[in-house]
Design a protein around this motif. Structure first.
Motif, short mmCIF file in Angstrom:
data_model
loop_
_atom_site.label_atom_id
_atom_site.label_comp_id
_atom_site.label_asym_id
_atom_site.label_seq_id
_atom_site.Cartn_x
_atom_site.Cartn_y
_atom_site.Cartn_z
N GLU A 42 1.56 3.71 5.66
CA GLU A 42 2.68 2.65 5.73
C GLU A 42 4.00 2.61 4.96
O GLU A 42 3.97 3.36 3.70
CB GLU A 42 2.09 1.17 4.90
N ARG A 89 1.81 10.55 1.50
CA ARG A 89 0.40 10.47 2.05
C ARG A 89 -0.23 9.17 2.76
O ARG A 89 -0.82 9.43 3.69
CB ARG A 89 -0.57 10.78 0.74
N LYS A 90 0.38 8.07 2.39
CA LYS A 90 0.10 6.90 2.95
C LYS A 90 0.86 6.76 4.23
O LYS A 90 2.00 6.91 4.25
CB LYS A 90 0.09 5.87 2.04
N PRO A 148 0.68 -1.10 0.02
CA PRO A 148 -0.08 -0.01 -0.06
C PRO A 148 0.64 0.99 -0.06
O PRO A 148 0.27 2.29 -0.42
CB PRO A 148 -0.84 -0.06 1.39
N GLY A 149 1.89 1.28 0.57
CA GLY A 149 2.77 2.39 0.68
C GLY A 149 4.10 2.34 -0.01
O GLY A 149 4.26 1.37 -0.75
#
Length: 210
Positions: free
Chosen positions: A93, A90-91, A22-23
């Motif tokens: 993870e 922004r994320k 996800p990151g």
């Protein structure tokens, strides 16, 4: 120390975009792994068929990128520069070492300083360098930042989780998975909604050999 926007923009290019996760992440050359290169020569280890020592990782442009990352990791101003980069993401993870591993105790300490200074990020640090992290943690009075999951990897496929570490990972080839089974193979080789690797309340994550 004030880091310019131009410097941060350039440093951000050193991050990896791993489609599975996800990151973002950052890695080192697997050829520089102290423990990993020893394990590559041993039958049945998790590093025997290291993905980061073959294929695209041997392309000149990838090798050049790894050399730039190595300069960055060892820069005297690595900590403030890395903090600046992470603050642009922004994320939450973030994964350290999508390839390679920590190279020294000072590098480990720098990474933990970065993690501590970015409390809004979830840091996952996979590693096989037990001794280096052990020394680093001893210097820090055995206290990890709360937003860090230092996940120590078993050396053998189908091996048991390493002892004396709160968070670990194993690789299942023939044996049954131990603890939380990574769901990625069943969902397009992506993390999807799973965040177990970043979750320090999950003792062990079991990956499938690939």
């Amino acid at each position: 120390m004030i880091i310019s926007k131009e410097q941060t923009k350039e440093d951000k290019k050193l991050l990896s975009k791993v489609s599975k996760m996800p990151g973002r992440s950052i890695g080192r050359s697997a050829w520089l792994c102290d423990v990993g290169q020893k394990l590559r020569k041993i039958q049945g280890t998790t590093c025997q068929d290291c993905y980061a020592c073959k294929g695209m990782y041997n392309m000149p442009n990838v090798k050049a990128a790894m050399e730039r990352r190595e300069v960055f990791f060892n820069a005297l101003d690595f900590v403030p520069r890395m903090i600046a980069v992470l603050n642009t993401l922004r994320k939450p993870e973030f994964r350290w070492f999508d390839s390679g591993d920590v190279g020294s105790v000072p590098m480990a300490l720098n990474i933990l300083d970065v993690c501590e200074a970015t409390p809004d990020k979830m840091h996952w640090i996979p590693s096989r360098e037990f001794e280096k992290w052990g020394e680093a943690l001893e210097i820090r009075n055995n206290v990890l930042p709360k937003n860090v999951t230092l996940r120590m990897s078993a050396h053998k496929r189908d091996g048991k989780p390493p002892k004396a570490w709160a968070n670990t990972s194993t690789v299942a080839e023939h044996a049954a998975p131990i603890g939380h089974e990574c769901p990625a193979p069943k969902q397009g080789n992506k993390c999807g909604p799973c965040r177990a690797c970043w979750d320090n309340t999950v003792p062990n994550v079991s990956y499938h050999k690939h």
